[in-house]
Design a protein around this motif. Sequence first.
Motif, PDB file in Angstrom:
ATOM      1  N   GLU B   7      36.605  47.173  38.398  1.00 20.63           N
ATOM      2  CA  GLU B   7      36.970  45.828  38.850  1.00 20.63           C
ATOM      3  C   GLU B   7      38.474  45.622  38.819  1.00 20.63           C
ATOM      4  O   GLU B   7      39.064  45.073  39.756  1.00 20.63           O
ATOM      5  CB  GLU B   7      36.270  44.779  37.985  1.00 20.63           C
ATOM      6  N   ALA B   8      39.126  46.088  37.720  1.00 21.27           N
ATOM      7  CA  ALA B   8      40.573  45.902  37.594  1.00 21.27           C
ATOM      8  C   ALA B   8      41.304  46.634  38.712  1.00 21.27           C
ATOM      9  O   ALA B   8      42.232  46.098  39.324  1.00 21.27           O
ATOM     10  CB  ALA B   8      41.047  46.404  36.234  1.00 21.27           C
ATOM     11  N   PHE B   9      40.864  47.870  38.998  1.00 17.05           N
ATOM     12  CA  PHE B   9      41.514  48.653  40.049  1.00 17.05           C
ATOM     13  C   PHE B   9      41.304  47.983  41.408  1.00 17.05           C
ATOM     14  O   PHE B   9      42.255  47.856  42.195  1.00 17.05           O
ATOM     15  CB  PHE B   9      40.944  50.072  40.046  1.00 17.05           C
ATOM     16  N   SER B  10      40.078  47.549  41.681  1.00 15.06           N
ATOM     17  CA  SER B  10      39.803  46.893  42.964  1.00 15.06           C
ATOM     18  C   SER B  10      40.595  45.602  43.089  1.00 15.06           C
ATOM     19  O   SER B  10      41.134  45.291  44.156  1.00 15.06           O
ATOM     20  CB  SER B  10      38.308  46.588  43.099  1.00 15.06           C
ATOM     21  N   ASP B  11      40.673  44.838  41.999  1.00  8.14           N
ATOM     22  CA  ASP B  11      41.482  43.614  42.028  1.00  8.14           C
ATOM     23  C   ASP B  11      42.924  43.939  42.368  1.00  8.14           C
ATOM     24  O   ASP B  11      43.552  43.241  43.170  1.00  8.14           O
ATOM     25  CB  ASP B  11      41.451  42.931  40.651  1.00  8.14           C
ATOM     26  N   GLY B  12      43.442  45.018  41.766  1.00 10.10           N
ATOM     27  CA  GLY B  12      44.820  45.404  42.042  1.00 10.10           C
ATOM     28  C   GLY B  12      45.013  45.738  43.508  1.00 10.10           C
ATOM     29  O   GLY B  12      45.920  45.218  44.168  1.00 10.10           O
ATOM     30  N   VAL B  13      44.130  46.580  44.052  1.00  8.22           N
ATOM     31  CA  VAL B  13      44.262  46.982  45.458  1.00  8.22           C
ATOM     32  C   VAL B  13      44.126  45.775  46.377  1.00  8.22           C
ATOM     33  O   VAL B  13      44.930  45.576  47.297  1.00  8.22           O
ATOM     34  CB  VAL B  13      43.226  48.074  45.810  1.00  8.22           C
ATOM     35  N   LEU B  14      43.130  44.929  46.117  1.00  5.94           N
ATOM     36  CA  LEU B  14      42.927  43.761  46.975  1.00  5.94           C
ATOM     37  C   LEU B  14      44.110  42.791  46.871  1.00  5.94           C
ATOM     38  O   LEU B  14      44.534  42.208  47.873  1.00  5.94           O
ATOM     39  CB  LEU B  14      41.616  43.052  46.622  1.00  5.94           C
ATOM     40  N   ALA B  15      44.648  42.631  45.652  1.00 11.48           N
ATOM     41  CA  ALA B  15      45.806  41.740  45.480  1.00 11.48           C
ATOM     42  C   ALA B  15      46.989  42.253  46.293  1.00 11.48           C
ATOM     43  O   ALA B  15      47.711  41.471  46.919  1.00 11.48           O
ATOM     44  CB  ALA B  15      46.184  41.640  44.002  1.00 11.48           C
ATOM     45  N   ILE B  16      47.166  43.586  46.308  1.00  8.79           N
ATOM     46  CA  ILE B  16      48.293  44.147  47.060  1.00  8.79           C
ATOM     47  C   ILE B  16      48.058  43.992  48.557  1.00  8.79           C
ATOM     48  O   ILE B  16      48.940  43.571  49.301  1.00  8.79           O
ATOM     49  CB  ILE B  16      48.501  45.630  46.693  1.00  8.79           C
ATOM     50  N   ILE B  17      46.843  44.318  49.021  1.00  5.83           N
ATOM     51  CA  ILE B  17      46.551  44.208  50.453  1.00  5.83           C
ATOM     52  C   ILE B  17      46.796  42.785  50.934  1.00  5.83           C
ATOM     53  O   ILE B  17      47.449  42.548  51.953  1.00  5.83           O
ATOM     54  CB  ILE B  17      45.081  44.597  50.745  1.00  5.83           C
TER      55      ILE B  17
END
Lengths: 204, 204, 204, 204
Positions: B7-17
Amino acid sequence: MRTSRLEAFSDGVLAIIITIMVLELKPPAGHSFSDLVHSTGIGLLTYLLSFTYVGIYWNNHHHMFHLVQRVSGGVLWANLALLFCLSLFPFTTGWVDESTFAQTPVVIYGVNMLAAAIAYFVLQTVIIRRQGADSPLRQAVGADMKGKISPVVYLTGIFSALLIDRGGHMGVGIALACYVGVAIMWIVPDRRIGRIVEDYETSD
Amino acid sequence: MRTSRLEAFSDGVLAIIITIMVLELKPPAGHSFSDLVHSTGIGLLTYLLSFTYVGIYWNNHHHMFHLVQRVSGGVLWANLALLFCLSLFPFTTGWVDESTFAQTPVVIYGVNMLAAAIAYFVLQTVIIRRQGADSPLRQAVGADMKGKISPVVYLTGIFSALLIDRGGHMGVGIALACYVGVAIMWIVPDRRIGRIVEDYETSD
Amino acid sequence: MRTSRLEAFSDGVLAIIITIMVLELKPPAGHSFSDLVHSTGIGLLTYLLSFTYVGIYWNNHHHMFHLVQRVSGGVLWANLALLFCLSLFPFTTGWVDESTFAQTPVVIYGVNMLAAAIAYFVLQTVIIRRQGADSPLRQAVGADMKGKISPVVYLTGIFSALLIDRGGHMGVGIALACYVGVAIMWIVPDRRIGRIVEDYETSD
Amino acid sequence: MRTSRLEAFSDGVLAIIITIMVLELKPPAGHSFSDLVHSTGIGLLTYLLSFTYVGIYWNNHHHMFHLVQRVSGGVLWANLALLFCLSLFPFTTGWVDESTFAQTPVVIYGVNMLAAAIAYFVLQTVIIRRQGADSPLRQAVGADMKGKISPVVYLTGIFSALLIDRGGHMGVGIALACYVGVAIMWIVPDRRIGRIVEDYETSD
């Protein structure tokens, strides 16, 4: 739904917004100190102002979600609307900087700040409604004087830049003073909210 | 494997996108309001649409993983495939914007959306299979009407842009209406899933 | 020191690396499908390869730190060295793409992969040493066949590009095949490690 | 206020700073090894130095907040001031790189480091004051020799570049040696702090 992932996602977006603004700052073409001042001086000041604003929003967001236990779909979307407004800061900051404080960019920068303030207010209201009668956030916010004064000051700045600035620079100057003033008002820590948060956590 | 780091990794990627798309928006060369509208108007609208889409995926991802306790290698890779599709949004959005809604970029934008929808569906299916007979996610998803309608609408948009748009703009217009329509359909919160999540957490 | 912040920081860095590579992809100047294929086709393929590599490192990192309870200064620095190697991927990927698979960029891309593999091996060794005699990570890694084969394949690729590629494209082709091959080898989930992780968590 | 969100936000900002610096590295125009060395050699070295500095700050930040249980408004703002100083690293690093170690950029790079060191010291002092008489951080920091030596070395570097560098390169050389020296001093792990942290956690 717990708030942890909403907080993590918001932290990620705010961390990116606050950091990518510095990508707008291009190293000066020359290698002297005066090159730095002339080509990046204004950029550094606008970056500092926008950094401070995003910092204020992060601080307030952080305090607010200390008083929130669960989030609904409405809260998720109100939060995304706030993040959207804040994500436009690098764009509006860059325009203000590139145009060296021209009238329209300064107005649009103010409109961006106003939009973020409204989005924050909507988010706060959605949470308070959901928390019901004895909402801890409502108590913490209280009369919300800062929240009520800020949009008035933004509007004063926007209309100063729009109406006064015909030929001179006074309107833009007043607008910038308004934007800086609101930032200073918010940096002063809100002791009242801090106290209520502490009470709330102790009673946990 | 617990889900927290996924979840943390996906949140990071989505936040950047969701945030770097705004880097595509360059401040207008001129300093007037009409410069803003002409050079960035379409950019702002496409950014808003893509921001909304990434927001929808984050919301759904967030809801989905509330019902997942452990992840397998298959889930990790299905999740990465979804993130890959979403990471192309800044690219396809930028092309749509730069080309001012030309036919091919609008088609490719739709294909990108379709690919993301398929990746999401695969991720959902992998999780449901792993959870076995009484999968809480299967119950939450139910008939998954939205998930089934979306690809059909995307395909309608893609083929409208491809087939109708010979000389005129109607095909592209239909395609954009389809893309906006799917976004609106998803913004309306899915009360059913919310209820099942709550039941599931209470029974914890 | 617990591992949570090291994991969060690494997740952040990996999320950024995996996402900013797509910023290298510039929308094509033209608006047709062949413009897309000609100007971005190779870029998309190299992006996909590098995305997969960073995804593999994230997966392995994720698995590895499931077996680590505490970190020392040495682990922090070995981890930073790994992140440094991975952070060069957008640069080397961009060069491979821009040069349309020229010899030197393909070699440097392989050197970057080799450096990342060595940094990962050092990190693993530092952790195993710190864990002492009955290190759960040592058990999980076992003979570490994949970890031993990968650098050999990278070196084969690097030397093929260096030595064979005089006038023709065969050397570069072998190198690319090597890089793709290692990725495929790693995507296949490592069932053995998964089993040991599960045992370890159950015994907690 | 707990420290978790402050740590997550700082991790996000530091992860972005450490990663976007690599965006400054443009792939060389040519495709040979000497193109790489000539056009990116210095960039890689300055990137490595700045990466190391941000890594050191992250490590120290990480250690420091292990000894902090609650944060006040003052701590939040002191932390944001530190992040602001660090966020200027990509800009100053880029200028040093582009100017191939010209005098003024090297001076400004040193000033940036000095500002970060001061901001870190202020943050540490604010936390120690708030923790009161038996502050665990005060014990851990002790005489803080490294923290006291670093600004002196930075100032030595800055003044060397400013005063000695008239016509020759010796002043800049001394400055760079100073900056590298401080980094090496900090990479050596601070065993003392590690021990106190362990004691503190065991006594929890």
